[in-house]
Design a protein around this motif. Structure first.
Motif, PDB file in Angstrom:
ATOM      1  N   PHE A 149     -27.723  74.110  70.623  1.00 40.25           N
ATOM      2  CA  PHE A 149     -27.421  74.994  69.491  1.00 40.25           C
ATOM      3  C   PHE A 149     -25.928  75.220  69.353  1.00 40.25           C
ATOM      4  N   TYR A 150     -25.230  75.404  70.474  1.00 40.69           N
ATOM      5  CA  TYR A 150     -23.794  75.703  70.429  1.00 40.69           C
ATOM      6  C   TYR A 150     -22.954  74.463  70.133  1.00 40.69           C
ATOM      7  N   GLU A 151     -23.538  73.286  70.261  1.00 39.39           N
ATOM      8  CA  GLU A 151     -22.831  72.061  69.915  1.00 39.39           C
ATOM      9  C   GLU A 151     -22.803  71.838  68.413  1.00 39.39           C
ATOM     10  N   ASN A 152     -23.849  72.310  67.742  1.00 42.55           N
ATOM     11  CA  ASN A 152     -23.921  72.121  66.291  1.00 42.55           C
ATOM     12  C   ASN A 152     -24.688  73.283  65.663  1.00 42.55           C
ATOM     13  N   PRO A 153     -23.965  74.316  65.199  1.00 43.86           N
ATOM     14  CA  PRO A 153     -24.637  75.510  64.658  1.00 43.86           C
ATOM     15  C   PRO A 153     -25.055  75.391  63.197  1.00 43.86           C
ATOM     16  N   LEU A 154     -25.204  74.172  62.711  1.00 45.75           N
ATOM     17  CA  LEU A 154     -25.666  73.946  61.339  1.00 45.75           C
ATOM     18  C   LEU A 154     -27.149  73.563  61.388  1.00 45.75           C
ATOM     19  N   PRO A 155     -28.011  74.253  60.621  1.00 48.55           N
ATOM     20  CA  PRO A 155     -27.709  75.067  59.450  1.00 48.55           C
ATOM     21  C   PRO A 155     -27.619  76.574  59.688  1.00 48.55           C
ATOM     22  N   ASP A 156     -27.915  77.066  60.860  1.00 44.69           N
ATOM     23  CA  ASP A 156     -28.082  78.503  61.061  1.00 44.69           C
ATOM     24  C   ASP A 156     -26.829  79.316  60.756  1.00 44.69           C
ATOM     25  N   CYS A 157     -25.658  78.793  61.127  1.00 45.84           N
ATOM     26  CA  CYS A 157     -24.421  79.578  61.023  1.00 45.84           C
ATOM     27  C   CYS A 157     -23.380  78.955  60.105  1.00 45.84           C
ATOM     28  N   LEU A 158     -23.754  77.879  59.422  1.00 45.82           N
ATOM     29  CA  LEU A 158     -22.876  77.228  58.452  1.00 45.82           C
ATOM     30  C   LEU A 158     -23.674  77.009  57.180  1.00 45.82           C
ATOM     31  N   CYS A 159     -23.155  77.501  56.057  1.00 48.45           N
ATOM     32  CA  CYS A 159     -23.871  77.418  54.790  1.00 48.45           C
ATOM     33  C   CYS A 159     -22.962  76.850  53.719  1.00 48.45           C
ATOM     34  N   ARG A 160     -23.562  76.311  52.665  1.00 48.38           N
ATOM     35  CA  ARG A 160     -22.807  75.840  51.519  1.00 48.38           C
ATOM     36  C   ARG A 160     -22.210  77.019  50.751  1.00 48.38           C
ATOM     37  N   LYS A 161     -21.001  76.841  50.235  1.00 52.28           N
ATOM     38  CA  LYS A 161     -20.382  77.871  49.400  1.00 52.28           C
ATOM     39  C   LYS A 161     -21.314  78.196  48.235  1.00 52.28           C
ATOM     40  N   GLY A 162     -21.492  79.467  47.996  1.00 49.58           N
ATOM     41  CA  GLY A 162     -22.360  79.877  46.896  1.00 49.58           C
ATOM     42  C   GLY A 162     -23.786  80.129  47.324  1.00 49.58           C
ATOM     43  N   SER A 163     -24.156  79.666  48.544  1.00 46.42           N
ATOM     44  CA  SER A 163     -25.527  79.881  49.012  1.00 46.42           C
ATOM     45  C   SER A 163     -25.593  80.989  50.050  1.00 46.42           C
ATOM     46  N   VAL A 164     -24.426  81.595  50.380  1.00 47.12           N
ATOM     47  CA  VAL A 164     -24.388  82.640  51.394  1.00 47.12           C
ATOM     48  C   VAL A 164     -24.900  83.939  50.789  1.00 47.12           C
ATOM     49  N   THR A 165     -25.932  84.490  51.385  1.00 48.12           N
ATOM     50  CA  THR A 165     -26.488  85.772  50.914  1.00 48.12           C
ATOM     51  C   THR A 165     -26.489  86.772  52.052  1.00 48.12           C
ATOM     52  N   MET A 166     -26.351  88.006  51.732  1.00 48.17           N
ATOM     53  CA  MET A 166     -26.303  89.078  52.742  1.00 48.17           C
ATOM     54  C   MET A 166     -27.555  89.956  52.649  1.00 48.17           C
TER      55      MET A 166
END
Length: 543
Positions: free
Chosen positions: A526-543
Motif C-alpha cells: 500500500f505504501y509503495e503505491n497509494p493510488l487510488p486511495d490517496c491520489l485522485c484526479r483533479k475535479g474528482s476530489v470530494t470531502m
C-alpha cells in the motif's frame, strides 16, 4: 555578305574560345562546388529541424488523459502494467561506452528527457477526511506496539498501528523501535521522528500518548501477535473482544498487520496521512538531510541510487554472485545464525536467475549507461557499507566518477550524532532519495518501496525500477562475450524499461493462482503505491 557572315561567325567562335579558357573552367568548377555544398547543407539543416519538431510532438497514444470524475471511467485505463515512459526516450541517440558514452551538451533535448518526470495525468493528493469523518471515540484501553525490522519496515508498521488504534478505539502509546534487529540500533522514537508533530498531526484521528500512564501499569495486559494482512473485521471483532478482559493490548510485531487492499477509504486515507505527513523525521535529521540535498544540487540534477549491496541483504537473500568463496561463506554463516530468518539453504544462482538478487554495483553502472546517463552524472549512493568495499565499487565509479554519499557530503562533525544509529543514517538517505531528480533502487526492499511510494504521492517524480530478471539475462551474455554494449543493447534495455519510470497506475493486486498468505504477500505494498486511495484526479476530489 559571305565574308561578313564568316567574319561574324569567327567572332562568335572567338568569344566562345575565350570563355572556355582553363581559368574560366576552374572558376566555373569552384562556383558549382560551392553551390552544391550550400544546397546540401540547407537540406541537412531542414531534415534536422523537421526531426526535432517531430520528436516534440507526442503521438496520440501518449497524450495526456483528460480529467474524469471518479475512478470507474479509468478503471481499464490504468491497469498495473500500464506504466508508460515519456515516448521521446525511445528515440534517443545511443553511443558506445568506449567513446565516453553520451557525454553531450547538458541542455540538449535528449539530455533533458533523461531527467523528465512522467506525466502525473492530473492526479493529486486526496487524503483529507470526508465531512462525515468523526473525531476519535472514547478510548477503551491502550495499545502498546513493538515495531520490528529496519527503518522503513518500522515506519509502515507504525502507520498500520495508527489505523488499528482507530479501528479498536484504543489510545496508542508512542511505539517502541526495534533494538534487536541486525543493525542493533538503540534509537528511541523521538531520536528518529518528530514526536510532538506526530501526536499533533493525528489528534483528530487517534488518541496518542508518549508513555503508558503509571496507573495502567498494574492493569491486566495481553501480548498479542496480530495476524498478518488482516481486514477491519478481524480488528473490530476478534481483537476488540480483548477489551472485555484487558485494559492494555501489547502488539508483539507491527509489520504487515493490515491488508493492502479492500479496506474502507477512510482507513486508507488515514494510513497515508500518517505515513506521508505525520511521521516526519526528527528536526536534527531533517536539517542535515536538507543540507545534503543542497550540496548535491550544487552539482546539478542528480540520481539517488539505493544500492542495496550490503552484508545483511546479501546474507538474507543468499546472493553471492561476484563474491569470493570466503565472502560467500561469511554470508551463509550470518544467515544460519539469524534465528528469525527462516530460509537457510538458498541456491544463489537460482535466486539471481529469477531476479531475486540485488544488482551488483557493476551491473547498475551498465544499466545507467544503457539508459543514456552521461558519465558526469552526479549520483548519490543511498546505502550502508557496501559489501566488498572498493573492489565492488570500482567498475561503477569508473563509469560514473561523481559518486557521493552522506559521508562525502557531510563533515565528520556533522555526522557524529548519527554515526552509530543505523535508523537515523537511513533516514538521511531517505530524505535525499525522495528529493532526487531520479531515483533508482537496485533491489525492491522496504526502503525502495517506501521512497517510490513517497515520490508517487509528491507528484510522480521519476523512479526507474530495474527489471532484474530481464537484465541478468543480458548481463550474462555480456560476460560471456556474446553481447556487447552497443546501440542494439541500449535499445533492448530501453524497451524493457519503457513502462517502468513511475507513471500513475493502480496498485497491483495479488498474483493469479496464489492462495492464503502468499496471495496477500504477492500484492503490491500500500505504501509503495497509494493510488487510488490517496491520489485522485483533479475535479474528482470530494470531502
Amino acid at each position: 555578305m559571305l565574308r561578313k557572315r564568316r567574319g561574324t561567325t569567327q567572332g562568335k567562335t572567338g568569344m566562345k574560345r575565350q570563355k572556355l579558357t582553363p581559368g574560366s573552367l576552374a572558376a566555373m568548377r569552384q562556383w558549382l562546388t560551392c553551390a552544391i555544398a550550400v544546397i546540401g547543407l540547407c537540406s541537412l539543416t531542414a531534415v534536422h529541424l523537421l526531426s526535432l519538431c517531430r520528436v516534440a510532438i507526442l503521438p496520440d497514444a501518449f497524450k495526456l488523459l483528460k480529467p474524469e470524475n471518479g475512478f470507474r471511467s479509468w478503471s481499464g485505463e490504468l491497469k498495473w502494467m500500464e506504466e508508460v515512459a515519456p515516448p521521446q526516450l525511445s528515440k534517443m541517440r545511443f553511443y558506445s561506452t568506449k567513446v565516453n558514452q553520451l557525454d553531450f551538451v547538458n541542455d540538449s533535448l535528449e539530455f533533458k528527457q533523461l531527467w523528465k518526470a512522467p506525466s502525473s495525468r492530473d492526479f493529486v493528493q486526496c487524503v483529507e477526511p470526508y465531512s462525515s469523518y468523526s473525531a476519535p471515540r472514547e478510548s477503551r484501553g491502550y495499545l502498546i506496539v513493538h515495531t520490528n525490522g529496519g527503518l522503513n519496515q518500522m515506519r509502515a508498521g507504525i502507520c498500520d498501528m495508527v489505523a488499528v488504534a482507530r479501528l479498536i478505539n484504543a489510545t496508542l502509546v508512542i511505539p517502541n523501535l526495534d533494538k534487536r534487529s541486525f543493525w542493533q540500533d538503540s534509537s528511541n522514537f523521538a531520536d528518529v521522528f518528530d514526536e510532538d508533530h506526530f501526536i499533533k498531526a493525528l489528534a483528530n484521528d487517534v488518541h496518542i500518548v508518549k508513555k503508558l500512564p503509571k496507573e495502567m501499569k498494574k492493569e491486566s495486559k495481553v501480548l498479542k501477535h496480530f495476524i498478518s494482512w488482516s481486514s477491519i473485521e478481524y480488528y473490530q471483532e476478534d481483537i476488540s473482544r480483548l477489551w472485555d478482559k484487558y485494559k492494555v493490548i501489547h502488539a508483539a510485531k507491527s509489520d504487515s498487520r493490515l491488508a493492502n487492499n479492500n479496506l474502507p477509504t477512510e482507513i486508507q486515507k488515514l494510513r497515508c496521512r500518517a505515513f506521508f505527513e505525520a511521521l516526519r523525521f526528527a528536526p536534527q535529521i531533517e536539517s542535515l538531510g536538507k543540507l545534503l540535498i543542497e550540496r548535491m544540487r550544487s552539482n546539478g540534477r542528480y540520481i539517488a541510487l539505493h544500492l542495496r549491496y550490503e552484508k545483511d541483504m546479501l546474507a538474507f537473500t543468499g546472493c553471492t554472485y561476484g563474491l569470493s568463496s570466503a565472502e560467500a561463506d561469511e554470508l551463509e554463516k550470518i544467515r544460519e545464525n539469524t534465528s528469525y530468518w527462516r530460509v537457510k539453504n538458498i541456491n544463489s544462482q537460482e535466486q539471481r536467475t529469477r531476479g531475486y538478487c540485488p544488482l551488483t554495483p557493476k551491473e547498475v553502472g551498465i544499466f545507467l549507461s544503457a539508459l543514456g546517463y552521461p558519465s558526469n552524472t552526479p549520483i548519490y549512493i543511498a546505502s550502508g557499507e557496501i559489501y566488498g568495499g572498493n573492489s565492488q565499487m570500482f567498475e561503477l565509479k569508473s563509469r560514473f566518477p561523481l559518486l557521493m554519499t552522506k559521508e562525502t557530503l557531510a563533515s565528520a562533525a556533522e555526522l557524529e550524532p548519527f554515526i552509530h544509529h543505523a535508523s537515523q543514517l537511513a533516514a538521511l538517505d531517505y530524505i535525499v532519495s525522495v528529493a532526487s531528480d531520479v531515483f533508482v533502487p537496485s533491489y525492491s526492499g522496504n526502503m525502495a518501496r517506501a521512497v517510490a511510494g513517497h515520490r508517487r504521492f509528491l507528484g510522480h517524480r521519476k523512479t526507474i525500477s530495474p527489471d532484474r530478471k530481464a537484465l541478468v539475462r543480458l548481463f550474462d551474455k555480456i560476460y560471456e562475450g556474446t553481447l556487447i554494449e552497443d546501440k542494439s543493447f541500449f535499445n533492448m534495455v530501453m524497451e524493457i524499461h519503457r513502462r517502468r519510470f513511475g507513471s500513475p497506475r493502480k496498485r497491483k493486486g495479488p498474483i493469479s493462482g496464489t492462495k492464503g498468505k502468499e496471495r496477500f504477500r504477492s500484492e503490491e505494498s500500500f505504501y509503495e503505491n497509494p493510488l487510488p486511495d490517496c491520489l485522485c484526479r483533479k475535479g474528482s476530489v470530494t470531502m
